[in-house]
Design an enzyme around this catalytic site. Structure first.
Site, PDB file in Angstrom:
ATOM      1  N   MET A  55       0.926  -1.112  -0.092  1.00  0.00           N
ATOM      2  CA  MET A  55       0.370   0.251  -0.282  1.00  0.00           C
ATOM      3  C   MET A  55       0.868   1.261  -0.444  1.00  0.00           C
ATOM      4  O   MET A  55       0.568   2.214   0.339  1.00  0.00           O
ATOM      5  CB  MET A  55      -0.677   0.047   1.249  1.00  0.00           C
ATOM      6  CG  MET A  55      -1.855  -0.966   0.986  1.00  0.00           C
ATOM      7  SD  MET A  55      -3.186  -1.234   2.195  1.00  0.00           S
ATOM      8  CE  MET A  55      -3.267  -0.613   3.556  1.00  0.00           C
ATOM      9  N   LEU A  93       6.642   2.933   1.373  1.00  0.00           N
ATOM     10  CA  LEU A  93       7.870   2.259   1.789  1.00  0.00           C
ATOM     11  C   LEU A  93       8.838   1.898   2.493  1.00  0.00           C
ATOM     12  O   LEU A  93       8.702   3.390   2.924  1.00  0.00           O
ATOM     13  CB  LEU A  93       8.158   1.849   0.045  1.00  0.00           C
ATOM     14  CG  LEU A  93       7.282   1.445  -0.843  1.00  0.00           C
ATOM     15  CD1 LEU A  93       7.952   0.965  -2.724  1.00  0.00           C
ATOM     16  CD2 LEU A  93       5.921   0.139  -0.765  1.00  0.00           C
ATOM     17  N   GLY A 112      11.278  -2.297   5.118  1.00  0.00           N
ATOM     18  CA  GLY A 112      10.130  -4.346   5.254  1.00  0.00           C
ATOM     19  C   GLY A 112      10.083  -4.352   3.972  1.00  0.00           C
ATOM     20  O   GLY A 112       9.879  -5.812   2.921  1.00  0.00           O
ATOM     21  N   HIS A 113       9.554  -3.284   3.089  1.00  0.00           N
ATOM     22  CA  HIS A 113       8.572  -3.793   1.917  1.00  0.00           C
ATOM     23  C   HIS A 113      10.076  -3.984   0.922  1.00  0.00           C
ATOM     24  O   HIS A 113      10.169  -4.817  -0.319  1.00  0.00           O
ATOM     25  CB  HIS A 113       8.071  -2.361   1.266  1.00  0.00           C
ATOM     26  CG  HIS A 113       6.555  -2.235   2.199  1.00  0.00           C
ATOM     27  ND1 HIS A 113       7.350  -0.965   2.637  1.00  0.00           N
ATOM     28  CD2 HIS A 113       5.419  -3.204   2.105  1.00  0.00           C
ATOM     29  CE1 HIS A 113       5.418  -0.674   3.274  1.00  0.00           C
ATOM     30  NE2 HIS A 113       5.236  -2.073   2.396  1.00  0.00           N
ATOM     31  N   GLN A 118     -10.168  -2.271   2.708  1.00  0.00           N
ATOM     32  CA  GLN A 118      -9.970  -3.166   3.652  1.00  0.00           C
ATOM     33  C   GLN A 118      -9.768  -1.952   4.738  1.00  0.00           C
ATOM     34  O   GLN A 118      -9.707  -2.492   5.832  1.00  0.00           O
ATOM     35  CB  GLN A 118      -8.192  -3.954   3.916  1.00  0.00           C
ATOM     36  CG  GLN A 118      -7.169  -2.820   3.870  1.00  0.00           C
ATOM     37  CD  GLN A 118      -5.785  -3.499   2.917  1.00  0.00           C
ATOM     38  OE1 GLN A 118      -6.291  -4.213   1.328  1.00  0.00           O
ATOM     39  NE2 GLN A 118      -5.004  -3.141   4.230  1.00  0.00           N
ATOM     40  N   GLY A 164       5.337 -10.478   3.546  1.00  0.00           N
ATOM     41  CA  GLY A 164       5.819 -10.130   5.296  1.00  0.00           C
ATOM     42  C   GLY A 164       5.337 -10.568   5.696  1.00  0.00           C
ATOM     43  O   GLY A 164       4.257 -10.873   6.216  1.00  0.00           O
ATOM     44  N   ASP A 177       2.778  -8.853   9.054  1.00  0.00           N
ATOM     45  CA  ASP A 177       1.170  -9.652   9.189  1.00  0.00           C
ATOM     46  C   ASP A 177       1.141 -11.162   8.765  1.00  0.00           C
ATOM     47  O   ASP A 177       0.513 -11.079   8.369  1.00  0.00           O
ATOM     48  CB  ASP A 177       0.807  -8.381   7.823  1.00  0.00           C
ATOM     49  CG  ASP A 177       0.810  -7.169   7.962  1.00  0.00           C
ATOM     50  OD1 ASP A 177       0.320  -5.943   8.829  1.00  0.00           O
ATOM     51  OD2 ASP A 177       1.367  -6.227   7.429  1.00  0.00           O
ATOM     52  N   GLN A 194      -2.683 -12.071   8.098  1.00  0.00           N
ATOM     53  CA  GLN A 194      -2.809 -11.536   6.601  1.00  0.00           C
ATOM     54  C   GLN A 194      -1.942 -12.304   5.638  1.00  0.00           C
ATOM     55  O   GLN A 194      -2.978 -13.442   4.487  1.00  0.00           O
ATOM     56  CB  GLN A 194      -2.241 -10.171   6.545  1.00  0.00           C
ATOM     57  CG  GLN A 194      -2.682 -10.027   4.857  1.00  0.00           C
ATOM     58  CD  GLN A 194      -1.546  -8.878   4.205  1.00  0.00           C
ATOM     59  OE1 GLN A 194      -2.506  -7.988   4.539  1.00  0.00           O
ATOM     60  NE2 GLN A 194      -0.669  -8.147   4.254  1.00  0.00           N
ATOM     61  N   SER A 252       3.787   0.819   7.871  1.00  0.00           N
ATOM     62  CA  SER A 252       3.975   2.439   7.336  1.00  0.00           C
ATOM     63  C   SER A 252       3.080   3.230   8.438  1.00  0.00           C
ATOM     64  O   SER A 252       3.482   4.315   8.615  1.00  0.00           O
ATOM     65  CB  SER A 252       3.323   2.146   6.363  1.00  0.00           C
ATOM     66  OG  SER A 252       3.328   1.408   4.958  1.00  0.00           O
TER      67      SER A 252
HETATM   68  O1  PAF Z   1       0.118  -5.103   3.590  1.00  0.00           O
HETATM   69  C1  PAF Z   1       0.197  -4.591   2.855  1.00  0.00           C
HETATM   70  O2  PAF Z   1       0.245  -3.620   2.517  1.00  0.00           O
HETATM   71  C2  PAF Z   1      -1.877  -4.732   1.784  1.00  0.00           C
HETATM   72  O3  PAF Z   1      -2.660  -5.344   2.940  1.00  0.00           O
HETATM   73  C3  PAF Z   1      -1.781  -6.513   0.642  1.00  0.00           C
HETATM   74  C4  PAF Z   1      -1.478  -7.242   0.779  1.00  0.00           C
HETATM   75  C5  PAF Z   1      -1.095  -4.766  -0.063  1.00  0.00           C
HETATM   76  C6  PAF Z   1      -3.406  -5.595   0.584  1.00  0.00           C
HETATM   77  O4  PAF Z   1      -3.976  -4.763   0.296  1.00  0.00           O
END
Ligand code: PAF
Length: 295
Positions: free
Chosen positions: A41, A44, A47-48, A72, A158, A161, A164, A197
């Site tokens: 999202m 950055l 981690g990203h 979300q 990652g 989360d 997720q 973030s």
């Molecule tokens: O982890 C995130 O940044 C978001 O939940 C994702 C996986 C990009 C979905 O919008």
């Protein structure tokens, strides 16, 4: 539309439409190149970037999607103030191995009349799912849409989360989605705080106090290394360390099975510790895996 991103030559190309994304991936796909997707999202951080590097190591083409997915976020959450800084993100990606950035707008992702949602059961129900109804419905829907749009061979998420990641794995398995899912290690700031973030919302004081989260996970690891197996005692001690961040609101601290995410009473094998707290109104989540020496 394909735009060449600004000045640095090592910066990725940016595309904003699904047609342009597919066009850009047509050639590598024909050449049987392995396509990696890093869904983000934006805003950055290291981690990203570690996910982008992991994708670069494994894939011939790395696509980074940058899209703040409204579905979300609950109406009470931080969608409006979620950090958006595409220029800085493109610069951060320079030299990390990203080839293409997919940065669609809302209309490109959710066309008028959108009415189809992915509802994952089981692993999505507890913890974040209970406290943030519809959150994982939004995540699963947009992740599946991104998979359809880019059609990657591999996707990188990652472990920060943790729930997720399990939700995405469940969806991919249940819906026979032909994408390999990689979970990559959490990257931490020097003081142990897991990179996120949302850390941008923390005041310097809250950031200092938030160290208690990772310290509490280290305590849990030490307890297990020292022979403690009783989940309630480990949770009690995590609680004690987290209180160093006081005043802190604890949403949950739990020891769970790493795949089903069901609570466990005794650490008999690999176990996940999940925690979610709020410090000065900023919600932080973190986790670790406990592996007893004999497991
Ligand atoms: O982890 C995130 O940044 C978001 O939940 C994702 C996986 C990009 C979905 O919008």
């Amino acid at each position: 539309m394909i735009l060449k991103a600004t000045n640095l030559s090592s910066q990725p190309k940016i595309v904003t439409t699904v047609d342009a994304l597919r066009q850009a991936l047509r050639q590598p796909r024909r050449a049987l190149g392995r396509i990696g997707l890093v869904p983000t999202m934006g805003a950055l951080h290291e981690g990203h970037l570690s996910l982008v590097r992991a994708a670069g190591d494994e894939c011939d083409v790395t696509v980074v999607s940058i899209y703040v997915n409204p579905s979300q976020f609950a109406p009470t959450e931080d969608l409006a103030r979620y950090p958006r800084r595409l220029e800085a993100d493109l610069e951060a990606l320079g030299g990390c191995g990203a080839d293409l950035v997919f940065a669609p707008d809302d209309a490109e992702v959710y066309r008028p009349g959108h009415a189809t949602w992915v509802a994952v059961g089981g692993v999505a129900d507890a913890w974040e799912g209970r406290l943030r109804p519809n959150h994982f419905r939004g995540v699963a829907t947009v992740v599946l849409k991104l998979f359809q749009m880019a059609q990657p061979d591999v996707a990188f998420f990652g472990q920060k989360d943790f729930q997720q990641l399990q939700v995405v794995r469940q969806m991919v398995a249940d819906l026979n989605v032909p994408v390999e899912v990689r979970g990559c290690a959490t990257v931490r700031e020097p003081n142990g705080l897991a990179m996120s973030s949302r850390n941008a919302y923390l005041s310097p004081n809250a950031r200092r106090r938030a160290r208690a989260l990772s310290q509490s996970l280290v305590r849990a690891e030490e307890l297990v290394a020292g022979g403690e197996r009783d989940a309630s005692e480990i949770v009690r001690q995590i609680h004690e360390v987290v209180q160093a961040a006081a005043p802190v609101e604890i949403d949950y601290i739990a020891l769970v099975h790493p795949e089903t995410l069901e609570p466990i009473a005794e650490v008999a094998g690999c176990t996940a510790v999940l925690l979610a707290v709020r410090i000065e109104g900023t919600r932080l989540i973190d986790n670790t895996l406990l592996t007893p020496p004999s497991a």
